[in-house]
Design an enzyme around this catalytic site. Sequence first.
Site, PDB file in Angstrom:
ATOM      1  N   ASP A 179       0.798  -1.319   0.061  1.00  0.00           N
ATOM      2  CA  ASP A 179       0.043  -0.055  -0.143  1.00  0.00           C
ATOM      3  C   ASP A 179       0.732   1.166  -0.103  1.00  0.00           C
ATOM      4  O   ASP A 179       1.768   1.285   0.846  1.00  0.00           O
ATOM      5  CB  ASP A 179      -0.759   0.100   1.282  1.00  0.00           C
ATOM      6  CG  ASP A 179      -1.942   0.980   1.304  1.00  0.00           C
ATOM      7  OD1 ASP A 179      -3.108   0.695   1.196  1.00  0.00           O
ATOM      8  OD2 ASP A 179      -1.563   2.285   1.342  1.00  0.00           O
ATOM      9  N   ASN A 187      -2.224  13.037  -3.522  1.00  0.00           N
ATOM     10  CA  ASN A 187      -3.116  13.510  -4.684  1.00  0.00           C
ATOM     11  C   ASN A 187      -3.558  14.880  -4.266  1.00  0.00           C
ATOM     12  O   ASN A 187      -3.515  15.673  -5.184  1.00  0.00           O
ATOM     13  CB  ASN A 187      -4.336  12.542  -4.476  1.00  0.00           C
ATOM     14  CG  ASN A 187      -4.459  11.501  -5.587  1.00  0.00           C
ATOM     15  OD1 ASN A 187      -3.931  11.553  -6.638  1.00  0.00           O
ATOM     16  ND2 ASN A 187      -4.732  10.149  -5.064  1.00  0.00           N
ATOM     17  N   ASP A 196      -1.748   9.496 -10.829  1.00  0.00           N
ATOM     18  CA  ASP A 196      -1.732   8.356 -11.698  1.00  0.00           C
ATOM     19  C   ASP A 196      -0.494   7.876 -12.215  1.00  0.00           C
ATOM     20  O   ASP A 196       0.030   6.949 -12.091  1.00  0.00           O
ATOM     21  CB  ASP A 196      -2.645   8.775 -12.803  1.00  0.00           C
ATOM     22  CG  ASP A 196      -4.142   8.919 -12.464  1.00  0.00           C
ATOM     23  OD1 ASP A 196      -4.539   8.273 -11.221  1.00  0.00           O
ATOM     24  OD2 ASP A 196      -4.931   9.215 -13.211  1.00  0.00           O
ATOM     25  N   GLU A 223      -4.557   2.421  -4.556  1.00  0.00           N
ATOM     26  CA  GLU A 223      -3.061   2.392  -4.274  1.00  0.00           C
ATOM     27  C   GLU A 223      -2.582   1.199  -3.691  1.00  0.00           C
ATOM     28  O   GLU A 223      -1.710   1.257  -3.017  1.00  0.00           O
ATOM     29  CB  GLU A 223      -2.737   3.781  -3.688  1.00  0.00           C
ATOM     30  CG  GLU A 223      -3.443   4.287  -2.397  1.00  0.00           C
ATOM     31  CD  GLU A 223      -3.816   3.459  -1.516  1.00  0.00           C
ATOM     32  OE1 GLU A 223      -4.559   2.689  -1.262  1.00  0.00           O
ATOM     33  OE2 GLU A 223      -2.883   3.859  -0.502  1.00  0.00           O
TER      34      GLU A 223
HETATM   35  P1  GH3 Z   1      -2.002   5.406   4.410  1.00  0.00           P
HETATM   36  O1  GH3 Z   1      -0.517   5.712   4.439  1.00  0.00           O
HETATM   37  O2  GH3 Z   1      -2.628   5.033   5.628  1.00  0.00           O
HETATM   38  O3  GH3 Z   1      -1.994   4.263   3.473  1.00  0.00           O
HETATM   39  O4  GH3 Z   1      -2.634   6.702   3.823  1.00  0.00           O
HETATM   40  P2  GH3 Z   1      -3.330   6.832   2.104  1.00  0.00           P
HETATM   41  O5  GH3 Z   1      -3.602   8.245   2.284  1.00  0.00           O
HETATM   42  O6  GH3 Z   1      -2.424   6.209   1.402  1.00  0.00           O
HETATM   43  O7  GH3 Z   1      -4.691   5.954   2.409  1.00  0.00           O
HETATM   44  P3  GH3 Z   1      -6.071   6.254   2.092  1.00  0.00           P
HETATM   45  O8  GH3 Z   1      -6.513   5.055   1.875  1.00  0.00           O
HETATM   46  O9  GH3 Z   1      -6.725   7.543   2.985  1.00  0.00           O
HETATM   47  O10 GH3 Z   1      -6.010   7.217   0.640  1.00  0.00           O
HETATM   48  C1  GH3 Z   1      -5.544   6.382  -0.584  1.00  0.00           C
HETATM   49  C2  GH3 Z   1      -5.759   7.380  -1.645  1.00  0.00           C
HETATM   50  O11 GH3 Z   1      -5.453   6.499  -3.084  1.00  0.00           O
HETATM   51  C3  GH3 Z   1      -7.060   7.850  -1.748  1.00  0.00           C
HETATM   52  C4  GH3 Z   1      -7.580   7.988  -3.158  1.00  0.00           C
HETATM   53  O12 GH3 Z   1      -7.837   9.239  -3.900  1.00  0.00           O
HETATM   54  C5  GH3 Z   1      -6.161   7.659  -4.006  1.00  0.00           C
HETATM   55  N1  GH3 Z   1      -6.191   6.695  -5.191  1.00  0.00           N
HETATM   56  C6  GH3 Z   1      -6.883   5.445  -5.311  1.00  0.00           C
HETATM   57  N2  GH3 Z   1      -6.898   5.233  -6.479  1.00  0.00           N
HETATM   58  C7  GH3 Z   1      -6.463   6.197  -7.270  1.00  0.00           C
HETATM   59  C8  GH3 Z   1      -5.967   6.353  -8.606  1.00  0.00           C
HETATM   60  O13 GH3 Z   1      -6.537   5.688  -9.473  1.00  0.00           O
HETATM   61  N3  GH3 Z   1      -5.407   7.330  -9.066  1.00  0.00           N
HETATM   62  C9  GH3 Z   1      -5.201   8.297  -8.038  1.00  0.00           C
HETATM   63  N4  GH3 Z   1      -4.321   9.567  -8.523  1.00  0.00           N
HETATM   64  N5  GH3 Z   1      -5.200   8.152  -6.902  1.00  0.00           N
HETATM   65  C10 GH3 Z   1      -6.004   7.197  -6.237  1.00  0.00           C
HETATM   66 MG    MG Z   2      -1.933   3.946   1.356  1.00  0.00          MG
HETATM   67 MG    MG Z   3      -4.787   2.104   1.013  1.00  0.00          MG
END
Ligand code: GH3
Ligand code: MG
Ligand code: MG
Length: 304
Positions: A179, A187, A196, A223
């Site tokens: 992760d 983002n 992305d 992610e």
């Molecule tokens: P942690 O260190 O605890 O994992 O915190 P985090 O911020 O990574 O975790 P969280 O699950 O809160 O956020 C995941 C983010 O990933 C939120 C979402 O906007 C982003 N994300 C998910 N899929 C995609 C994608 O396809 N493209 C982009 N740019 N962002 C994405």
């Molecule tokens: Mg994360």
């Molecule tokens: Mg996550």
Amino acid sequence: MSNPDPENLLPSILIVDDMPANIRVLADTLKSDYRVRVATSGAKALEVAAGSPPPDLILLDVMMPEMDGYEVCRRLKDDPRTSTIPIIFVTAKDEAEEEAHGLGLGAVDYITKPFHLAIVRARVRTHVNLKRKTDLLDSLASLDGLTHIPNRRRFDDLLKQEWARAARDGTSLAVAMLDVDSFKSYNDHYGHGRGDECLRRVADALRARLQRPADVVARYGGEEFVLLLPNTDAAGALALAESCRAAVSALRIPHDYSAAADHVTLSIGVAATRPPGESASLLLARADEALYRAKSEGRNRVCA
Ligand code: GH3
Ligand code: MG
Ligand code: MG
Ligand code: MG
């Protein structure tokens, strides 16, 4: 740069018949448009069909000594390596019951001898084109559009297959959940487009770490990525996960708002087992728990 061998671009056809003269007639009419391979027995046909690369279509005689064409068809359809190869029976058996039987076994077509060569060519072309389109759809349905690595649906299928194989062979199987750390703030600060791009670079780096053909990295969602590592014990999985963590960290993708470092990092949870024992979903749950520990212990680390 050398040009690719044009022979390899042609679809390949396997002609199966116990009479070499019959093979020759079909091969002569098909060889300008296809890469033609031949087999003069059912056993040989099964061997060639399961080899790599598999043929795109099989022309199959029915009456052969030892193993007849119906039995060859049955076995091809039973084997996941060959079950999707289209089969056309080419036979002197011209009764409707025989044709119904052949089609009932899963053949896509049934041609009776004496045949008209132009009709054989047309039917072969139709089924080869259909097969190519089906293959394209299958590959699109199993790849993640952003990173071009296998998607979760494909991962679930592969996990099932590898689980069964490990149970059969008595080998161990490992998974790792990965992760991206603080990706929401990545983002938020750098924009979704850069986010992305970051996911694509992480996926490329992970793919480059995998050395064995059976190892798989897939996009599990958002992610999160997942590794499927057949024939790998906990120590081996831990070592590979650590090299993945280090490889992504070494990209030095700037991240000024991360809770873990000044660049993009991964937290990873690893679990291994010897199937059948616990279930595949329990194995994934253990990897997820380990990932949760990696997060709570400060991120940018591997836990098992
Ligand atoms: P942690 O260190 O605890 O994992 O915190 P985090 O911020 O990574 O975790 P969280 O699950 O809160 O956020 C995941 C983010 O990933 C939120 C979402 O906007 C982003 N994300 C998910 N899929 C995609 C994608 O396809 N493209 C982009 N740019 N962002 C994405
Ligand atoms: Mg994360
Ligand atoms: Mg996550
Ligand atoms: Mg025959």
